[in-house]
Design a protein around this motif. Structure first.
Motif, PDB file in Angstrom:
ATOM      1  N   ALA A  28       2.871   8.479   7.063  1.00 37.66           N
ATOM      2  CA  ALA A  28       2.691   6.923   7.615  1.00 37.66           C
ATOM      3  C   ALA A  28       3.482   5.936   6.771  1.00 37.66           C
ATOM      4  CB  ALA A  28       1.291   6.435   7.721  1.00 37.66           C
ATOM      5  N   LEU A  29       3.389   6.307   5.230  1.00 30.79           N
ATOM      6  CA  LEU A  29       4.113   5.510   4.363  1.00 30.79           C
ATOM      7  C   LEU A  29       5.636   5.954   4.366  1.00 30.79           C
ATOM      8  CD1 LEU A  29       1.244   5.136   1.749  1.00 30.79           C
ATOM      9  CD2 LEU A  29       2.723   3.226   2.896  1.00 30.79           C
ATOM     10  N   ARG A  30       5.701   7.223   4.646  1.00 31.96           N
ATOM     11  CA  ARG A  30       7.376   7.603   4.301  1.00 31.96           C
ATOM     12  C   ARG A  30       7.945   6.950   5.755  1.00 31.96           C
ATOM     13  NH1 ARG A  30       5.491  13.548   2.861  1.00 31.96           N
ATOM     14  NH2 ARG A  30       5.635  13.379   0.507  1.00 31.96           N
ATOM     15  N   ALA A  31       7.173   6.909   6.804  1.00 30.66           N
ATOM     16  CA  ALA A  31       7.798   6.331   8.078  1.00 30.66           C
ATOM     17  C   ALA A  31       8.185   4.861   7.845  1.00 30.66           C
ATOM     18  CB  ALA A  31       7.021   6.494   9.148  1.00 30.66           C
ATOM     19  N   LEU A  32       7.131   4.255   7.258  1.00 37.10           N
ATOM     20  CA  LEU A  32       7.181   2.730   6.709  1.00 37.10           C
ATOM     21  C   LEU A  32       8.724   2.540   5.901  1.00 37.10           C
ATOM     22  CD1 LEU A  32       3.877   1.226   6.101  1.00 37.10           C
ATOM     23  CD2 LEU A  32       5.504   0.345   7.953  1.00 37.10           C
ATOM     24  N   LYS A  33       8.669   3.472   4.951  1.00 38.18           N
ATOM     25  CA  LYS A  33       9.839   3.121   4.391  1.00 38.18           C
ATOM     26  C   LYS A  33      11.044   3.626   4.768  1.00 38.18           C
ATOM     27  CE  LYS A  33      11.833   5.430   0.025  1.00 38.18           C
ATOM     28  NZ  LYS A  33      11.263   6.536  -1.064  1.00 38.18           N
ATOM     29  N   LYS A  34      10.927   4.514   5.688  1.00 41.88           N
ATOM     30  CA  LYS A  34      12.258   4.801   6.683  1.00 41.88           C
ATOM     31  C   LYS A  34      12.744   3.478   7.305  1.00 41.88           C
ATOM     32  CE  LYS A  34      14.201   8.476   9.261  1.00 41.88           C
ATOM     33  NZ  LYS A  34      13.931  10.015  10.155  1.00 41.88           N
ATOM     34  N   SER A  35      11.623   2.905   7.821  1.00 39.42           N
ATOM     35  CA  SER A  35      12.080   2.025   8.760  1.00 39.42           C
ATOM     36  C   SER A  35      12.748   0.839   8.247  1.00 39.42           C
ATOM     37  CB  SER A  35      10.604   1.131   9.396  1.00 39.42           C
ATOM     38  OG  SER A  35       9.960   0.496   8.314  1.00 39.42           O
ATOM     39  N   GLY A  36      12.773   0.658   6.882  1.00 36.60           N
ATOM     40  CA  GLY A  36      13.399  -0.433   6.404  1.00 36.60           C
ATOM     41  C   GLY A  36      12.830  -1.904   6.455  1.00 36.60           C
ATOM     42  N   LEU A  60       1.894   4.735  -3.657  1.00 39.06           N
ATOM     43  CA  LEU A  60       1.675   3.311  -4.201  1.00 39.06           C
ATOM     44  C   LEU A  60       3.226   3.290  -4.647  1.00 39.06           C
ATOM     45  CD1 LEU A  60      -1.480   3.541  -6.166  1.00 39.06           C
ATOM     46  CD2 LEU A  60      -1.107   2.023  -4.104  1.00 39.06           C
ATOM     47  N   ASP A  61       4.010   3.972  -5.097  1.00 38.76           N
ATOM     48  CA  ASP A  61       5.329   3.987  -5.251  1.00 38.76           C
ATOM     49  C   ASP A  61       6.097   3.541  -4.007  1.00 38.76           C
ATOM     50  OD1 ASP A  61       4.973   4.688  -7.985  1.00 38.76           O
ATOM     51  OD2 ASP A  61       5.948   6.768  -7.588  1.00 38.76           O
ATOM     52  N   ILE A  62       6.038   4.137  -2.870  1.00 34.80           N
ATOM     53  CA  ILE A  62       6.666   3.706  -1.805  1.00 34.80           C
ATOM     54  C   ILE A  62       6.237   2.105  -1.356  1.00 34.80           C
ATOM     55  CG2 ILE A  62       6.550   3.944   0.663  1.00 34.80           C
ATOM     56  CD1 ILE A  62       6.074   6.997   0.477  1.00 34.80           C
ATOM     57  N   LEU A  63       4.989   1.836  -1.492  1.00 35.97           N
ATOM     58  CA  LEU A  63       4.458   0.390  -1.393  1.00 35.97           C
ATOM     59  C   LEU A  63       5.197  -0.633  -2.141  1.00 35.97           C
ATOM     60  CD1 LEU A  63       0.906   1.154  -0.414  1.00 35.97           C
ATOM     61  CD2 LEU A  63       2.409   0.154   1.056  1.00 35.97           C
ATOM     62  N   ILE A  64       5.322  -0.221  -3.622  1.00 35.66           N
ATOM     63  CA  ILE A  64       6.187  -1.113  -4.591  1.00 35.66           C
ATOM     64  C   ILE A  64       7.494  -1.118  -4.017  1.00 35.66           C
ATOM     65  CG2 ILE A  64       7.221  -1.139  -6.921  1.00 35.66           C
ATOM     66  CD1 ILE A  64       4.355   0.186  -7.785  1.00 35.66           C
ATOM     67  N   GLU A  65       8.005  -0.100  -3.481  1.00 37.87           N
ATOM     68  CA  GLU A  65       9.762  -0.338  -3.038  1.00 37.87           C
ATOM     69  C   GLU A  65       9.691  -1.157  -1.982  1.00 37.87           C
ATOM     70  OE1 GLU A  65      11.509   3.592  -2.319  1.00 37.87           O
ATOM     71  OE2 GLU A  65      10.293   4.438  -3.961  1.00 37.87           O
ATOM     72  N   LEU A  66       8.671  -1.400  -1.013  1.00 42.60           N
ATOM     73  CA  LEU A  66       8.871  -2.217   0.045  1.00 42.60           C
ATOM     74  C   LEU A  66       8.777  -3.594  -0.115  1.00 42.60           C
ATOM     75  CD1 LEU A  66       6.300  -0.356   2.588  1.00 42.60           C
ATOM     76  CD2 LEU A  66       8.866  -0.160   2.894  1.00 42.60           C
ATOM     77  N   GLU A  67       9.864  -4.192   0.024  1.00 43.81           N
ATOM     78  CA  GLU A  67       9.909  -5.643  -0.359  1.00 43.81           C
ATOM     79  C   GLU A  67       9.008  -6.674   0.549  1.00 43.81           C
ATOM     80  OE1 GLU A  67      14.082  -7.109  -0.054  1.00 43.81           O
ATOM     81  OE2 GLU A  67      14.699  -4.943  -0.717  1.00 43.81           O
ATOM     82  N   GLY A  68       8.438  -7.407  -0.254  1.00 40.94           N
ATOM     83  CA  GLY A  68       7.395  -8.289   0.360  1.00 40.94           C
ATOM     84  C   GLY A  68       6.086  -7.992   0.496  1.00 40.94           C
ATOM     85  N   VAL A  69       5.697  -6.868   0.126  1.00 40.02           N
ATOM     86  CA  VAL A  69       4.119  -6.428  -0.016  1.00 40.02           C
ATOM     87  C   VAL A  69       3.412  -7.127  -1.005  1.00 40.02           C
ATOM     88  CG1 VAL A  69       2.522  -4.562   0.005  1.00 40.02           C
ATOM     89  CG2 VAL A  69       4.698  -4.121   1.239  1.00 40.02           C
ATOM     90  N   LYS A  70       2.494  -7.708  -0.516  1.00 37.02           N
ATOM     91  CA  LYS A  70       1.681  -8.817  -1.474  1.00 37.02           C
ATOM     92  C   LYS A  70       0.429  -8.231  -1.872  1.00 37.02           C
ATOM     93  CE  LYS A  70       4.991 -12.078  -1.775  1.00 37.02           C
ATOM     94  NZ  LYS A  70       6.074 -11.600  -2.669  1.00 37.02           N
ATOM     95  N   LEU A  71      -0.430  -7.506  -0.807  1.00 42.96           N
ATOM     96  CA  LEU A  71      -1.701  -7.112  -1.086  1.00 42.96           C
ATOM     97  C   LEU A  71      -1.612  -5.653  -0.386  1.00 42.96           C
ATOM     98  CD1 LEU A  71      -4.748  -7.837  -1.338  1.00 42.96           C
ATOM     99  CD2 LEU A  71      -4.769  -8.317   1.021  1.00 42.96           C
ATOM    100  N   VAL A  72      -2.308  -4.837  -1.254  1.00 45.66           N
ATOM    101  CA  VAL A  72      -2.501  -3.524  -1.065  1.00 45.66           C
ATOM    102  C   VAL A  72      -3.884  -3.122  -1.221  1.00 45.66           C
ATOM    103  CG1 VAL A  72      -2.125  -1.004  -1.555  1.00 45.66           C
ATOM    104  CG2 VAL A  72      -0.198  -2.473  -1.604  1.00 45.66           C
ATOM    105  N   ASP A  73      -4.720  -2.700  -0.193  1.00 45.98           N
ATOM    106  CA  ASP A  73      -6.102  -1.967  -0.473  1.00 45.98           C
ATOM    107  C   ASP A  73      -6.070  -0.504  -0.163  1.00 45.98           C
ATOM    108  OD1 ASP A  73      -7.619  -4.412  -0.670  1.00 45.98           O
ATOM    109  OD2 ASP A  73      -7.466  -4.880   1.663  1.00 45.98           O
ATOM    110  N   PHE A  74      -6.266   0.052  -1.467  1.00 48.74           N
ATOM    111  CA  PHE A  74      -6.337   1.605  -1.560  1.00 48.74           C
ATOM    112  C   PHE A  74      -7.706   1.978  -1.943  1.00 48.74           C
ATOM    113  CE2 PHE A  74      -4.383   5.782  -2.695  1.00 48.74           C
ATOM    114  CZ  PHE A  74      -3.715   5.851  -1.499  1.00 48.74           C
ATOM    115  N   ILE A  75      -8.939   1.593  -1.508  1.00 47.01           N
ATOM    116  CA  ILE A  75     -10.211   1.780  -1.912  1.00 47.01           C
ATOM    117  C   ILE A  75     -10.831   2.876  -1.415  1.00 47.01           C
ATOM    118  CG2 ILE A  75     -12.625   0.920  -2.288  1.00 47.01           C
ATOM    119  CD1 ILE A  75     -11.473  -1.966  -1.957  1.00 47.01           C
TER     120      ILE A  75
END
Length: 78
Positions: A28-36, A60-75
């Motif tokens: 899912a995260l790789r797909a989000l990254k690929k989406s741009g 988490l590295d992918i989420l850091i690369e996605l510009e604009g992400v302000k909140l991550v829940d990974f509990i």
């Protein structure tokens, strides 16, 4: 995952409590990254059985690369 690739204006995604497992969360995260997608602000992925520290770091590295992400829940993973 092709749906996530085409969702370029998605601002929030919650895939929590899905018991998706490591491979599917990464997919899912790789797909989000690929989406741009540059509009995603919030990503929640709680209690999805991500059981590898290496995979969690990649997520988490992918989420850091996605510009604009302000909140991550990974509990409840790892």
């Amino acid at each position: 995952m092709s749906l996530l690739i085409s969702c370029k204006s998605l601002t929030e995604l919650n895939i929590s409590d899905g018991n998706m497992g490591t491979a599917n969360v990464l997919a899912a995260l790789r797909a989000l990254k690929k989406s741009g997608n540059k509009n995603l602000k919030t990503f929640s992925c709680n209690y999805n059985d991500v059981e590898s520290l290496k995979a969690a770091k990649e997520c988490l590295d992918i989420l850091i690369e996605l510009e604009g992400v302000k909140l991550v829940d990974f509990i409840g993973n790892v």
